[in-house]
Design a protein around this motif. Structure first.
Motif: not given
Length: 360
Positions: A30, A95-96, A99-100, A102, A134
């Motif tokens: 990731t 952003i990615s 998310k990863d 999380a 974030r």
């Protein structure tokens, strides 16, 4: 390429370096530098490599603070990935990455990642991505220095290498272990424990030595079932002693071949009813006679090349993403690139779905 100027990197064995490079390019890696920790699967990517080789390489990487494995959550973290992969230079990728982050299950890995992110913030505070709320939330989280952790837990040494998987897999009870890695990747050599007593007379019929021996055939079957269960959108079954024993007893006591069991796994995980019920090797062994009988009654179907097939119904839900686009592309080019990647991936899934229907 900077790694070849690093004396610590050049001090690693070829096995450890090879594992690290394999993880850097692994499909499960990731944006946080976290990949799936599946020694058996990683070993199968290289001819003649074993799960023991993978575990020994990981032990060495952890002792040198290049990587950390949380066996309980089945995750391996590459400490310097976020610092050297250039992700932070691309604000949209933050952003990615968030998310990863999380999705990371291991509390310790999350702490290590935050520590590395804070170091980057102190070194390059002018980067645009730090204004993203974030990233600001992540920076406020608990952090831990992985280098210090590895130094104090392993004293910078690689001990116990060559002891084999028997010692790692024998430690079934992680209670009281300060380091989650101690269950599979101990810093110090561990004595082999005796086989765990169960209430089933059948499951305790094997000797202590048999329980300790690494079985490639057992690992291959467990890996096959794990892969099919995940393809169906479920969480992979844990490699508990109960599931390992079930695979071994299917081979040794029930006299099924690896090919027989693999075929039943494929059939059960493709069947509309059984795919939701067969999600562990112990359950597969419990129901194998029923599964075998139903599979035998099923008439083979011929799937023409032009027959419409819904891959989601055959293979399960698809959570695949295109990954990181090549550098230098414009926004429109990145969108087109991602669209082409998704189309190619969908074609591959349809082809695989037809192959499985042909085998049923």
């Amino acid at each position: 390429m900077d790694m070849w100027n690093d004396d610590d990197w050049r001090g690693l064995t070829g096995n450890a370096q090879g594992l690290y490079l394999k993880l850097l390019t692994h499909p499960t890696l990731t944006y946080c530098g976290v990949a799936d920790w599946r020694p058996g699967r990683l070993a199968k990517l290289t001819m003649s490599m074993t799960a023991q080789d993978v575990i020994e390489g990981a032990k060495e990487l952890q002792a040198a603070a290049f990587a950390y494995v949380d066996e309980e959550t089945e995750e391996i973290f590459l400490r310097s990935f976020v610092r050297h992969d250039g992700l932070l230079k691309h604000p949209r990728l933050s952003i990615s990455m968030a998310k990863d982050f999380a999705a990371v299950a291991s509390p310790r890995v999350r702490g290590f990642f935050v520590w590395e992110l804070k170091k980057m913030f102190s070194e390059e505070p002018e980067l645009k991505l730090w204004s993203d709320r974030r990233l600001q939330t992540i920076l406020k989280g608990r952090s831990e220095d992985m280098k210090e952790f590895c130094r104090t837990s392993c004293q910078g040494e690689v001990k116990g290498l060559g002891q084999g998987l028997a010692q790692g897999f024998a430690m079934d009870d992680p209670k009281g272990l300060a380091n989650p890695m101690a269950k599979v990747l101990p810093c110090d050599s561990m004595p082999t424990t005796t086989a765990t007593t169960t209430s089933s007379k059948e499951d305790t019929s094997s000797s202590e030595i048999a329980d300790a021996i690494f079985r490639p055939d057992v690992e291959a079957l467990l890996g096959r079932l794990e892969a099919r269960v995940q393809e169906n959108g479920f969480r992979a079954p844990a490699r508990t002693k109960k599931n390992q024993d079930a695979a071994r007893l299917l081979l040794d006591r029930d006299r099924y071949t690896v090919e027989d069991i693999t075929a039943i796994i494929d059939w059960a995980t493709s069947n509309e009813f059984w795919r939701t019920n067969i999600r562990s090797m112990s359950k597969l062994r419990e129901k194998i006679e029923t599964l075998k009988a139903q599979a035998t009654r099923t008439q083979p179907q011929s799937v023409r090349a032009d027959t419409p097939v819904d891959p989601n119904k055959v293979l399960g839900a698809d959570y695949w993403t295109p990954g990181t686009p090549p550098e230098g592309l414009s926004v429109d080019q990145e969108v087109l690139w991602a669209k082409e990647q998704r189309a190619r991936h969908q074609e591959e899934r349809v082809a695989e779905a037809k192959r499985r229907l042909q085998r049923v």
